[in-house]
Design a protein around this motif. Structure first.
Motif, PDB file in Angstrom:
ATOM      1  N   TYR A   1       0.841  -1.206   0.000  1.00 39.05           N
ATOM      2  CA  TYR A   1       0.000   0.000   0.000  1.00 39.05           C
ATOM      3  C   TYR A   1       0.872   1.251   0.000  1.00 39.05           C
ATOM      4  CZ  TYR A   1      -3.561   3.399   1.305  1.00 39.05           C
ATOM      5  OH  TYR A   1      -4.387   4.481   1.330  1.00 39.05           O
ATOM      6  N   THR A   2       1.933   1.237   0.823  1.00 38.26           N
ATOM      7  CA  THR A   2       2.813   2.392   0.924  1.00 38.26           C
ATOM      8  C   THR A   2       3.565   2.648  -0.374  1.00 38.26           C
ATOM      9  OG1 THR A   2       3.110   1.883   3.265  1.00 38.26           O
ATOM     10  CG2 THR A   2       4.646   3.450   2.295  1.00 38.26           C
TER      11      THR A   2
ATOM     12  N   GLY B   1       5.118   5.924  -3.107  1.00 44.15           N
ATOM     13  CA  GLY B   1       6.001   5.841  -4.264  1.00 44.15           C
ATOM     14  C   GLY B   1       5.300   6.014  -5.592  1.00 44.15           C
ATOM     15  N   ALA B   2       3.963   6.143  -5.566  1.00 49.66           N
ATOM     16  CA  ALA B   2       3.175   6.314  -6.788  1.00 49.66           C
ATOM     17  C   ALA B   2       3.447   5.199  -7.799  1.00 49.66           C
ATOM     18  CB  ALA B   2       3.435   7.682  -7.412  1.00 49.66           C
TER      19      ALA B   2
ATOM     20  N   ILE C   1       0.832  -3.561  -9.469  1.00 54.72           N
ATOM     21  CA  ILE C   1       1.633  -4.754  -9.762  1.00 54.72           C
ATOM     22  C   ILE C   1       3.073  -4.568  -9.289  1.00 54.72           C
ATOM     23  CG2 ILE C   1       2.129  -3.951 -12.111  1.00 54.72           C
ATOM     24  CD1 ILE C   1       1.711  -7.610 -10.912  1.00 54.72           C
ATOM     25  N   ILE C   2       3.612  -3.346  -9.465  1.00 52.38           N
ATOM     26  CA  ILE C   2       4.969  -3.050  -9.006  1.00 52.38           C
ATOM     27  C   ILE C   2       5.001  -2.994  -7.483  1.00 52.38           C
ATOM     28  CG2 ILE C   2       6.897  -1.431  -9.131  1.00 52.38           C
ATOM     29  CD1 ILE C   2       6.310  -2.879 -11.734  1.00 52.38           C
ATOM     30  N   SER C   3       3.950  -2.457  -6.889  1.00 56.12           N
ATOM     31  CA  SER C   3       3.878  -2.360  -5.433  1.00 56.12           C
ATOM     32  C   SER C   3       3.856  -3.740  -4.785  1.00 56.12           C
ATOM     33  CB  SER C   3       2.634  -1.571  -5.022  1.00 56.12           C
ATOM     34  OG  SER C   3       2.672  -0.260  -5.548  1.00 56.12           O
TER      35      SER C   3
ATOM     36  N   TRP D   1       0.584   7.807   4.805  1.00 48.71           N
ATOM     37  CA  TRP D   1       0.961   6.972   3.665  1.00 48.71           C
ATOM     38  C   TRP D   1       0.572   5.506   3.846  1.00 48.71           C
ATOM     39  CZ3 TRP D   1       2.121  10.394   0.212  1.00 48.71           C
ATOM     40  CH2 TRP D   1       2.738  11.582   0.584  1.00 48.71           C
ATOM     41  N   PHE D   2       0.081   5.141   5.019  1.00 49.42           N
ATOM     42  CA  PHE D   2      -0.165   3.728   5.307  1.00 49.42           C
ATOM     43  C   PHE D   2      -1.645   3.356   5.315  1.00 49.42           C
ATOM     44  CE2 PHE D   2       3.781   5.069   7.327  1.00 49.42           C
ATOM     45  CZ  PHE D   2       4.678   4.209   6.728  1.00 49.42           C
ATOM     46  N   GLY D   3      -2.509   4.346   5.099  1.00 49.20           N
ATOM     47  CA  GLY D   3      -3.932   4.054   5.004  1.00 49.20           C
ATOM     48  C   GLY D   3      -4.488   3.432   6.269  1.00 49.20           C
TER      49      GLY D   3
END
Length: 536
Positions: free
Chosen positions: A80-81, A86-87, A91-93, A435-437
């Motif tokens: 999620y972060t 990191g925008a 899939i990359i996250s 940033w961690f929701g």
């Protein structure tokens, strides 16, 4: 081909089933879960790798499986972060999460593999090997480089089990070592039961030890129940969204909105809590510089004009700009903590953040290799402060020392020891966890930060942008906690002891590593001597 691949997967999964089980037990016993398997979570892994002199390769992959699974459960918020901060595409996250799980906690397979090697090299018994693995694990987790420096000791505070009160003696890393050794002890009892039914003495002794830590912790707390000073503080949690934070950091228009939101919430809180002595804003709450020579800037003037009529002190996260360095250089800007009055005048020099977050606030290795900054210009590169420093606040005719921590610094036990050694009366942590929701990270981060209050026996005020904000006293009494992702303000009475004594942990740190190392050498030496005596 597919059928063979499936069969191979089933075979490997069955072969690593106990390691998989340990990963699940550890992951589901850490915050926010109750520590239901705390005393036996590593036993399946340790028993499986010490059976029948299994290959070192299997020992490593068993430990790796455990750390991968527990990392995926406990730190799922990494994905999620990466997406939010990191925008990155999802899939990359997710790939970033998998990489984190694969490499971040390799001290677990390292301890298991080293223990299995000692078993073969020095002819250790199975029980000796399990205790060796526990000791190696406890030692390695203190020095292994990780982003989020967690250990099992924090679960005691998260579950409000009074054993955490001993952290002022051995720290939370020391409590983690005790938990790991209890795992080894219970494993030894289990193996003993399989060989003999006369292990009730061991169970009785272990029970006494556990009762001592839990009940003794309750009574150990009482010496910190006495306070001789207090003041009232109000925390302002404005719940600024990530898009506004990014726009403000890049100077793209949200600065005035954020400034007015914090000032209006502060004035509303002042009307509601007129007896408050100190208002606290979270990390980078003020989206501009607050240095004295820069008070004529637009947003600083908005702050000063908006707080007219409120003669109170404010501790606020903001930015500071070096008067020496070129202002166009990234290193000229600092993440800072200011203590000001309602007219913007500094009551003490600002604290400049020292422990910067990798990739979020600095580029690793860029200090030695500046060319990296040219290759990766999009990575933030803040200036670095000079270490723990307490801010002096003159209130009620006396000077109160406020030990500032900015976000990540609250996880560093050594940093807070430094604040206690600076004679801080109260620790103040300002954080932005937006940033961690709504993952488990805000709760994990909160308890890991509050742990510093127990180790140093100083009350800790935690002010966050989106939650969780709260206050904990030096005796471990947690006050009300703020809701997540809501605008909120709350007044707290901060009780403390002026010139509080230095705790054994602050004075000596993790001195118990010497005891752990001696115990490890003792086991190896005993095993080697016994093996030698058995030779014909």
């Amino acid at each position: 081909m597919m059928k063979k691949a499936v069969q191979l997967f089933k075979h490997k999964a069955f072969d690593l089933r106990w390691a998989l089980l340990s990963g699940i037990l550890v992951g589901t016993s850490y915050i926010p879960f109750p520590p239901w398997a705390l005393l036996f979570c590593y036993i399946p892994l340790w028993i499986s790798v010490t059976a029948d002199n299994s290959p070192l390769k299997k020992a490593f992959w068993s430990g790796w499986t455990t750390q991968f699974v527990l990392s995926a459960i406990g730190f799922h918020w990494i994905a999620y972060t990466a997406h939010e901060f990191g925008a990155m595409p999802w899939i990359i996250s997710i790939l970033a999460l998998l990489l984190f799980c694969a490499f971040m906690h390799l001290y677990i397979p390292a301890a298991v593999t080293a223990g299995a090697w000692l078993q073969r090299k020095f002819k250790l018994s199975r029980i000796q090997t399990i205790f060796s693995i526990a000791l190696l694990h406890a030692l390695l987790e203190r020095i292994w480089p990780v982003i989020f420096d967690w250990n099992l000791g924090y679960t005691l505070l998260g579950a409000h089990i009074p054993a955490y009160q001993w952290a002022d003696v051995i720290g939370f890393a020391g409590l983690s070592a005790v938990i790991l050794l209890c795992n080894a002890w219970i494993a030894a009892i289990w193996l003993g039961f399989r060989e003999s039914s006369k292990n009730f003495v061991q169970i009785a002794i272990l029970s006494v030890v556990l009762v001592f830590f839990v009940v003794g912790g309750h009574f150990h707390k009482t010496r910190w129940d006495q306070f001789d000073q207090e003041f009232k503080t109000t925390i302002i949690q404005a719940n600024i969204g990530n898009s506004e934070k990014i726009q403000a950091e890049q100077g793209r228009g949200a600065q005035e909105f954020i400034t007015r939101k914090f000032t209006s919430m502060t004035m509303d809180a002042f009307a509601k809590f007129p007896d408050t002595d100190l208002f606290i804003w979270p990390e980078t709450a003020f989206p501009d510089y607050l240095d004295q020579r820069l008070l004529n800037r637009k947003h600083t003037q908005i702050l000063i004009n908006s707080l007219t009529g409120m003669d109170k002190a404010i501790m606020a996260g903001a930015y500071s700009r070096s008067p020496v360095l070129d202002p166009h250089r990234d290193e000229a800007t600092f993440n800072a903590l200011f203590l000001i009055d309602s007219k913007g005048n500094s009551l003490d020099a600002p604290y400049l953040k020292t422990n910067l977050l990798a990739f979020g606030e600095y580029l690793p290795f860029s200090e030695k290799f500046p060319v990296l900054l040219k290759w990766l210009p999009f990575v933030s590169n803040f200036g670095r402060g000079t270490g723990p420093r307490a801010l002096s606040w003159n209130h009620g005719g006396q000077s109160i020392k406020l030990g500032g921590q900015i976000c990540y610094e609250g996880l560093d036990a050594h940093f807070s020891r430094g604040l206690a050694e600076e004679n801080s009366d109260v620790l103040v942590n300002v954080t932005n966890d937006s940033w961690f929701g709504r993952t488990s990270e805000p709760l994990q981060h909160m308890y890991m930060t509050l742990a510093r209050a127990i180790e140093t026996r100083r009350p800790l005020i935690r002010s966050t942008n989106t939650g969780i904000s709260t206050v904990i006293w030096a005796n471990g009494d947690l006050q009300q906690t703020s809701p997540l992702h809501e605008e909120w303000s709350g007044e707290f009475t901060v009780k403390y002891r002026k010139n509080a004594p230095i705790t054994p942990y602050v004075k000596w740190g993790h001195f118990d590593w010497i005891v752990l190392l001696i115990a490890l050498f003792g086991i190896v030496l005993t095993g080697a001597l016994n093996a030698r005596s058995r030779r014909p």
